[in-house]
Motif scaffolding. Structure first.
Motif, PDB file in Angstrom:
ATOM      1  N   UNK A 181      11.511  26.744  63.660  1.00  0.00           N
ATOM      2  CA  UNK A 181      10.247  26.218  64.167  1.00  0.00           C
ATOM      3  C   UNK A 181       9.257  27.322  64.491  1.00  0.00           C
ATOM      4  N   UNK A 182       8.019  26.901  64.749  1.00  0.00           N
ATOM      5  CA  UNK A 182       6.935  27.849  64.995  1.00  0.00           C
ATOM      6  C   UNK A 182       7.160  28.659  66.263  1.00  0.00           C
ATOM      7  N   UNK A 183       7.984  28.145  67.179  1.00  0.00           N
ATOM      8  CA  UNK A 183       8.250  28.867  68.427  1.00  0.00           C
ATOM      9  C   UNK A 183       9.404  29.845  68.314  1.00  0.00           C
ATOM     10  N   UNK A 184       9.947  30.035  67.089  1.00  0.00           N
ATOM     11  CA  UNK A 184      11.018  30.999  66.892  1.00  0.00           C
ATOM     12  C   UNK A 184      12.399  30.463  67.173  1.00  0.00           C
ATOM     13  N   UNK A 185      12.512  29.188  67.498  1.00  0.00           N
ATOM     14  CA  UNK A 185      13.822  28.580  67.752  1.00  0.00           C
ATOM     15  C   UNK A 185      14.281  27.860  66.494  1.00  0.00           C
ATOM     16  N   UNK A 186      15.577  27.882  66.240  1.00  0.00           N
ATOM     17  CA  UNK A 186      16.132  27.184  65.090  1.00  0.00           C
ATOM     18  C   UNK A 186      16.797  25.915  65.582  1.00  0.00           C
ATOM     19  N   UNK A 187      16.448  24.802  64.940  1.00  0.00           N
ATOM     20  CA  UNK A 187      16.917  23.498  65.391  1.00  0.00           C
ATOM     21  C   UNK A 187      17.368  22.648  64.215  1.00  0.00           C
ATOM     22  N   UNK A 188      18.293  21.746  64.505  1.00  0.00           N
ATOM     23  CA  UNK A 188      18.668  20.709  63.543  1.00  0.00           C
ATOM     24  C   UNK A 188      18.053  19.410  64.030  1.00  0.00           C
ATOM     25  N   UNK A 189      17.345  18.732  63.112  1.00  0.00           N
ATOM     26  CA  UNK A 189      16.723  17.455  63.422  1.00  0.00           C
ATOM     27  C   UNK A 189      17.429  16.339  62.654  1.00  0.00           C
ATOM     28  N   UNK A 190      17.568  15.205  63.302  1.00  0.00           N
ATOM     29  CA  UNK A 190      18.139  14.019  62.672  1.00  0.00           C
ATOM     30  C   UNK A 190      17.071  12.932  62.640  1.00  0.00           C
ATOM     31  N   UNK A 191      16.985  12.242  61.508  1.00  0.00           N
ATOM     32  CA  UNK A 191      15.967  11.210  61.329  1.00  0.00           C
ATOM     33  C   UNK A 191      16.435   9.912  61.961  1.00  0.00           C
TER      34      UNK A 191
END
Length: 794
Positions: free
Chosen positions: A260-270
């Motif tokens: 993400x733009x804030x430098x954090x890596x995330x997994x998103x679920x729909x």
């Protein structure tokens, strides 16, 4: 000489008819010699309809050739997963994406080549958008791919998309600017996955934590194949031994892993095809991400307001529309050292950029070192417990500043005749949160500087003016406030997907509290079904003694906590006297029920002990607040369909400042008889070691199949006498170590445990459990040390 247009029309139709037929019969395929035009809004769509490829507008008359999820989100926007030309958008006219007859993919902006795939083949080719979201250029004769978008990710990888040593994720510049940003995810030369902040001036690694060794972070440098993969169920595995499982592990969900733009890596679920929910994130403390606020700035975070960037005293913002540019000084650092002084910023750390470092220093020596260095902007002065001396760091660049919450102190260098005179108090971020009431009490300390009469007048004038403003705000708030029952905002921004339910919704979901599935000291639990068909557990707390503000403060903590071994809370209700929690339903109920029913085998037992340890370690050391559970027991450990453990009721525990380990204040004893640490009984300071003790009692109960309260236990003479569980187990282990007789250990193990046990695991688990239940809290390990110990099998 010129044929009439009517005569040319059949020839034109004949020439283009093969392409039209292919496009109409298979919209997921682009054939050789064909193009997609920006004006015509041409698209490729995967056969399952989930993904679309084509020109996507990323700005005013700015388009990128991209791949996105076909279904728009609730806000009407599409979620992009890949872009060919993120840094060179094309015009909305005369731009096209083509598959040339020689096999090259080309993107042109009004005739000018912007991007190409550099591919060439004499075989028949086609470009196809697969159901996985991968855009693949295939050689039909050899049935092999010549090029694929999965090999060139932007800021996102999809399930089954292999992340390799040759790929890199680069964040977007902002939520509206899709060009390359400052953050990168990549495999480093030591074979370890890392996150990097990289600007024109500064480059620094911030994940894994740069100040700890690789093996301490649970990573391995020995596998040089360097690849990672997120599977469709939500499990991520990497060759550096970094693995995780999303909180919603399972089938039938669309997922994406995004930097993400804030430098954090995330997994998103729909969720419901229209909204994304975070199911895992790499960094739980946003302010530890490097560069997030730019130079000469301090990062602070609160759940209500999120991350905030504030210029240091004597500095002003470079760009008010983009705080990542940081701040610049309003004064000149050059000049004689006598013209400068310092203000103290308690508990503030600026990571990196130390020009000099002294292991043994006084504060005066440290300040003089900075005053004699014209490039020095601040000093960091901290006490090192191992050496027993104070350490001095001279800072030439103030970067990565945030409240560390420890004994770090920063002294900011400022001109005496300017900012230093007008700044008469220090920044403080001290807070104490009590396990008894969870009311956050802010205690601020100030360093008073000498001030003349004019300054005192200005100070009192500012205070009076501030009081008038606050009173005006409170008056305006109350005259414009709507009743809580009539508000249209049903979601509280506590965490993604964290909902504030109305009492009517709770009554409907629980079928008027029809099916009771459990009860305890905190309240009664009912089974319920939400409108989206999720089965949930609804905990109706006993009549509230808290006000709504205190309850919402606790809920804000719950919403920020995310770990696979902690129960996921979907929302809450705070309406009138009702205090209700809504969390995920666990098919196999509590550990207590399974122990009494002898439902567990040895493998289940060990995995439960290990999972609970990881969950408690996260609460104590990794989440945004330092959380004590205060009531760890089998009834508060729930098991899903696969007997994976999740700690429950941690949301009702109270918070402490990280680092505050003594002089804690409690209005009453918390916990359950038999699992309570001696500190509660003898009124000693309460620390995270109370949870360690309770965890040890739970593990002993699992192994022996006996209650930690007084029980009838057989001794060597087969007489029945009452002994404490801990003493009995410790005696058996001691005898086994002296006589080397395995029968002593076998007498401890519950004979009703199904399946064969592993001797090494059993001995190790017994050893760890007995360490956890030591009377002296300092002799007990931390929960992170327990996790490491359980990983080691002698």
């Amino acid at each position: 000489m010129y044929l009439p247009f009517v005569l040319l029309l059949p020839l034109i139709t004949l020439y283009y008819s093969p392409q039209v037929a292919i496009a109409s019969s298979s919209p997921s395929v682009l054939t050789q010699g064909s193009s997609l035009f920006v004006e015509k809004n041409d698209h490729l769509v995967s056969l399952n309809g989930v993904f679309t490829a084509g020109f996507h507008e990323t700005g005013q008359n700015a388009y990128c050739f991209a791949i996105w999820f076909s279904e728009p989100m609730l806000d009407g926007n599409h979620t992009l997963v890949w872009m060919a030309n993120r840094d060179k958008p094309v015009n909305g006219k005369q731009s096209k994406f083509s598959l040339l007859k020689r096999g090259n993919l080309v993107l042109k902006d009004a005739g000018q080549r912007i991007w190409k795939s550099d591919t060439q083949s004499n075989s028949p080719l086609q470009l196809k958008l697969l159901d996985s979201g991968n855009l693949v250029l295939t050689q039909l004769d050899e049935n092999s791919s010549l090029w694929q978008s999965f090999s060139f990710p932007t800021d996102t990888i999809l399930p089954t998309q292999v992340f390799t040593k040759d790929t890199v994720l680069i964040s977007s510049r902002s939520s509206t600017n899709f060009s390359s940003g400052f953050y990168k995810l990549y495999f480093d030369n030591d074979n370890v996955l890392r996150l990097l902040y990289s600007s024109n001036e500064i480059t620094s690694v911030y994940w894994t934590k740069p100040y700890i060794l690789t093996w301490e972070a649970g990573r391995s440098t020995y596998n040089n194949t360097r690849f990672a993969l997120l599977d469709s169920k939500g499990r991520f595995q990497s060759t550096d031994d970094f693995t995780f499982t999303t909180t919603d592990y399972g089938d039938a969900l669309q997922r994406r892993l995004t930097l993400d733009v804030d430098g954090n890596i995330r997994v998103y679920s729909l969720i419901n095809k229209r909204s994304w929910r975070v199911s895992w994130q790499g960094i739980s403390t946003p302010c530890t991400i490097h560069g997030i606020c730019g130079p000469n700035s301090l990062c602070t975070y609160s759940f209500e307001k999120g991350r905030r960037c504030t210029c240091l005293p004597g500095y002003k913002s470079k760009n008010h529309s983009d705080l990542s540019f940081g701040c610049e000084p309003t004064f000149d650092l050059s000049g004689h050292h006598e013209n400068f002084g310092f203000i103290k910023l308690p508990h503030v750390e600026f990571y990196g950029f130390d020009s000099t470092y002294s292991q043994r220093s006084t504060l005066r020596e440290c300040k003089n070192a900075c005053l004699n260095n014209s490039n020095c902007k601040a000093i960091q002065f901290t006490f090192d417990k191992e050496s027993g001396f104070f350490q001095c760091y001279v800072k030439t660049l103030l970067f990565n500043g945030y409240f560390r919450g420890t004994i770090f102190n920063t002294y900011l260098k400022l001109p005496r005749n300017g900012v230093l005179m007008s700044y008469n108090h220090s920044i403080s971020n001290e807070s104490r949160l009590y396990c008894s009431s969870s009311i956050i009490q802010m205690k601020r300390t100030y360093e008073k500087a000498t001030a003349n009469g004019s300054l005192k007048f200005m100070l009192w004038f500012s205070i009076i003016l501030g009081v008038i403003e606050v009173m005006s705000f409170v008056f305006f708030y109350y005259i414009t406030k709507q009743p809580s029952g009539k508000t249209t905002q049903t979601y509280l921004a506590i965490a993604t997907g964290f909902k504030r339910f109305t009492y009517a919704e709770i009554v409907k979901a629980s079928h008027k509290f029809k099916e009771e599935i459990g009860r305890g000291g905190g309240g009664i639990v009912y089974k319920g079904i939400l409108p989206d068909n999720r089965v949930v557990a609804i905990k109706r707390l006993h009549e509230a003694i808290q006000g709504e503000a205190e309850f919402l403060a606790e809920m804000s903590t719950i919403g920020r906590i995310n770990h696979k071994n902690l129960i996921e809370t979907y929302g809450y209700c705070a309406e009138g006297k009702h205090r209700i929690l809504v969390y995920e339903y666990m098919e196999n109920g509590s550990l207590a029920r399974n122990l009494s029913g002898n439902q567990l085998d040895w493998k289940n037992m060990f995995e439960i002990a290990f999972g609970v340890a990881k969950g408690l370690a996260y609460l104590h050391e990794e989440c945004l607040e330092w959380v004590l559970h205060c009531d760890v027991k089998p009834q508060n450990i729930l098991l899903d369909a696969n007997y994976n453990p999740k700690v429950a009721d941690f949301g009702l525990s109270k918070l402490f400042d990280q680092g505050v380990t003594e002089n804690s204040i409690f209005s009453r004893i918390r916990g359950t008889r038999g699992y309570m640490a001696p500190e509660w009984v003898f009124n000693l300071p309460i620390t995270s070691k109370v949870d360690v003790y309770s965890y040890g009692m739970v593990v002993l109960e699992m192994i022996a199949g006996r209650s930690p309260t007084y029980d009838q236990l057989p001794d060597d003479n087969e007489r029945l006498e009452q002994k404490r569980l801990v003493s009995w187990v410790r005696e058996k282990v001691h005898r086994a170590s002296e006589s080397l007789e395995e029968t002593q250990i076998m007498e401890i193990l519950n004979p009703m445990i199904r399946g064969e046990y592993e001797k090494g695991q059993l001995n190790n688990l017994l050893k760890v459990a007995l360490q956890c239940v030591e009377e002296d809290k300092d002799a007990r390990p931390t929960m992170s040390e327990v996790v490491k110990a359980l990983l080691y099998i002698p």
